[in-house]
Design an enzyme around this catalytic site. Structure first.
Site, PDB file in Angstrom:
ATOM      1  N   GLY A 232      -3.941  11.306   7.360  1.00  0.00           N
ATOM      2  CA  GLY A 232      -4.877  10.284   7.378  1.00  0.00           C
ATOM      3  C   GLY A 232      -5.149   9.736   8.826  1.00  0.00           C
ATOM      4  O   GLY A 232      -4.878  10.791   9.667  1.00  0.00           O
ATOM      5  N   GLU A 252       0.223  13.814  10.198  1.00  0.00           N
ATOM      6  CA  GLU A 252      -0.903  14.734  10.458  1.00  0.00           C
ATOM      7  C   GLU A 252      -2.137  13.498  10.796  1.00  0.00           C
ATOM      8  O   GLU A 252      -2.521  13.094   9.566  1.00  0.00           O
ATOM      9  CB  GLU A 252      -1.307  15.820   9.698  1.00  0.00           C
ATOM     10  CG  GLU A 252      -2.178  16.857  10.313  1.00  0.00           C
ATOM     11  CD  GLU A 252      -3.447  16.501  10.408  1.00  0.00           C
ATOM     12  OE1 GLU A 252      -4.064  15.938  11.359  1.00  0.00           O
ATOM     13  OE2 GLU A 252      -4.288  16.692   9.457  1.00  0.00           O
ATOM     14  N   CYS A 286      -9.833  16.944  10.228  1.00  0.00           N
ATOM     15  CA  CYS A 286      -9.147  16.542  11.362  1.00  0.00           C
ATOM     16  C   CYS A 286      -9.473  17.653  12.355  1.00  0.00           C
ATOM     17  O   CYS A 286      -9.379  16.830  13.509  1.00  0.00           O
ATOM     18  CB  CYS A 286      -7.644  16.319  10.977  1.00  0.00           C
ATOM     19  SG  CYS A 286      -7.051  17.622   9.895  1.00  0.00           S
TER      20      CYS A 286
END
Ligand code: NDP
Length: 485
Positions: A232, A252, A286
């Protein structure tokens, strides 16, 4: 899933489908239509505690299964998911907003592969025999499950990211308490149904739906969980790290992927890969291309090529064939795009394409693919994840300047570099501060077994996801010494 009669979906705790102890439910919304597709049990701290207790009770069961049994369990989960893949892809698309044919089907395939991959990797989890000074000793190491894992996952890849933790976590013998993002919990319920159908022992995977700051916080801080996995934002990740103080962490926390285009690059290739990096999953990745650093001499052609790529994007109904981009998943991420654009424009950026929502498509969450030029390194865009369909161009004069801008963001997950010169590929690739540098491909290139994670000294996270690397993170290294006297 019936669109007329949204169902009430329960949580999966200790092998049973249960309502929240409060009896409350919250609505799950399809981001493309804003229609309610289901009601989800709104878990409380007490529900989360029940889930932790169930996992604690059953942790020895999964730990006690042989590695070959756990490997077979992962294969059975993959088989059930495969049988249900068409339904999973439909639900994923309606829950998350991603296009069914262009992306959701692929995410389901990749999630299935995640369980198959874990079923293979776990069989190679070897220990070492360590030579020691004392001739009477024999010393060897081996890996054991950590115990009860708290896993919290976001809404951008609501099947794949959970599988990145759950498959290796189960293969390594952990019991799991999982809190998925509230805006994509319907697909989480479907995955839990697959666990049940595949014969995962009751209490080994527990799913608690509800607000992250409530149920997520409870499982992170609870002494009954022994380690935490989270994907997140950096802010929430750092908060979680404080709440979980002392527990092993696999975090992460996203990136701000610079793509550096040198003057000797193949420009067509660079533009196509950059557009894919910026627009895949509507930029909610991401590893997305969040900044496009382009050499002054190729700035203009790259800008034109990127606009041409943006024009090709088919924004619309995620369930329609031909759609390549759906809506953003939630209001928070759409509002953030607005803020980033406003700030960027205030600091001198120029909109070459898009730059606004496409409300006429039926939901305020549709955002046009956007190309921005002249983006200042002072903008939010340079420092934070925009997490939307945005390709912001920033010009550089020489490699030192490119590296300075690329490495200025404080995030260091993924970068990409376009050049035809192998020396530049190595030299610059080594200096870009990112866990992965993809040369001559999109920042999003990754395969399930490649180590993935942030570099130290940035806010991109702790540890490595991917194949055996996750298994190592999700297991304890243990040592036994035997005295032979
Ligand atoms: P968050 O990091 O806040 O949320 C991710 C997950 O964590 C959600 O399920 C959330 O639940 C949960 N959570 C929130 N607070 C806590 C807490 N105190 N303890 C435990 N769990 C918690 O991200 P957002 O969804 O708010 O998105 C904001 C931005 O974060 C995005 O715009 C994007 O930039 C970035 N992001 C990055 C991701 C990545 O893959 N790197 C993934 C998702 C977001 P709840 O929704 O109830 O708060």
């Amino acid at each position: 899933m019936s669109s007329q009669q949204p169902q009430q979906l329960k949580m999966y705790i200790d092998g049973k489908w249960v309502a929240s102890e409060s009896g409350a439910y919250f609505a799950a919304e399809n981001p493309a239509t804003l229609a309610t597709i289901a009601y989800l049990a709104e878990g409380t701290r007490e529900d989360a505690r029940r889930a932790v207790a169930a996992a604690g009770k059953h942790a020895t069961e999964i730990a006690g299964m042989s590695i070959w049994e756990r490997s077979r369990l992962c294969r059975r989960i993959a088989d059930v998911m495969e049988q249900r893949s068409a339904e999973l892809a439909q639900v994923l698309s309606q829950d998350q907003g991603k296009p069914l044919y262009a992306e959701a089907e692929y995410e389901v395939k990749s999630a299935i592969e995640g369980f198959r991959e874990a079923s293979e990797q776990i069989k190679w989890l070897e220990g070492n025999t360590i030579p020691v000074e004392n001739g009477n000793k024999r010393v060897f190491t081996f890996r054991q499950p950590r115990g009860v894992y708290a896993v919290i996952t976001p809404w951008n890849f609501p099947l794949n990211i959970p599988v990145e933790y759950l498959a290796p976590g189960l293969a390594a013998g952990n019991a799991i308490v999982w809190v998925p993002a509230p805006t994509t919990s319907v697909i989480a319920i479907k995955l839990a149904e697959c666990f049940e159908a595949a014969g995962v022992p009751p209490g080994v995977v527990n799913l608690v739906t509800g607000p992250g700051p409530v149920v997520g916080d409870e499982i992170v801080a609870h002494p009954g969980t022994h380690a935490v996995g989270f994907t997140g934002s950096p802010q929430t990740g750092e908060h979680i790290a404080r709440r979980a103080a002392g527990k092993p962490l696999l975090l992460e926390l996203g990136g701000n992927g610079p793509t550096v285009i040198l003057e000797d690059a193949d420009l067509e290739l660079a533009a196509a890969a950059t557009a894919s990096g910026a627009f895949f999953n509507a930029g909610q990745v991401c590893s997305a291309t969040e900044r496009v650093l382009v050499h002054r001499r190729v700035h203009e052609p790259i800008a034109d090529l990127l606009v041409a790529q943006a024009k090709k994007v088919q924004l619309g109904d995620p369930l329609a064939r031909g759609t390549t981009m759906g809506p953003l998943n939630n209001r928070g991420v759409a509002d953030k795009m607005d803020r980033h654009l406003e700030d960027g424009i205030k600091r001198g950026a120029r909109v070459l394409f898009g730059g606004e929502r496409a409300r006429e498509l039926g939901s305020e969450l549709f955002y046009r693919p956007t190309v921005l030029d002249n983006v200042s390194a002072e903008s939010f865009i340079n420092y934070e994840e925009s997490f939307g369909p945005l390709a912001p161009l920033m010009e550089f004069e020489d490699v030192d300047e490119a590296l300075r801008i690329a490495n200025s963001a404080g995030l260091g997950l993924v970068a990409s570099l376009f050049t035809r010169d192998i020396r530049s590929a190595y030299r610059i690739g080594e200096k870009l501060r990112a866990g992965i540098v993809n040369v001559n491909d999109t920042s999003n290139y990754w395969e399930l077994h490649i180590p993935f994670g942030g570099v130290s000294g940035t806010r991109s996270g702790i540890g490595r996801l991917g194949g055996k690397h996750t298994i190592m993170e999700m297991s304890d290294l243990r040592t036994i010494t035997i005295d032979l006297r």
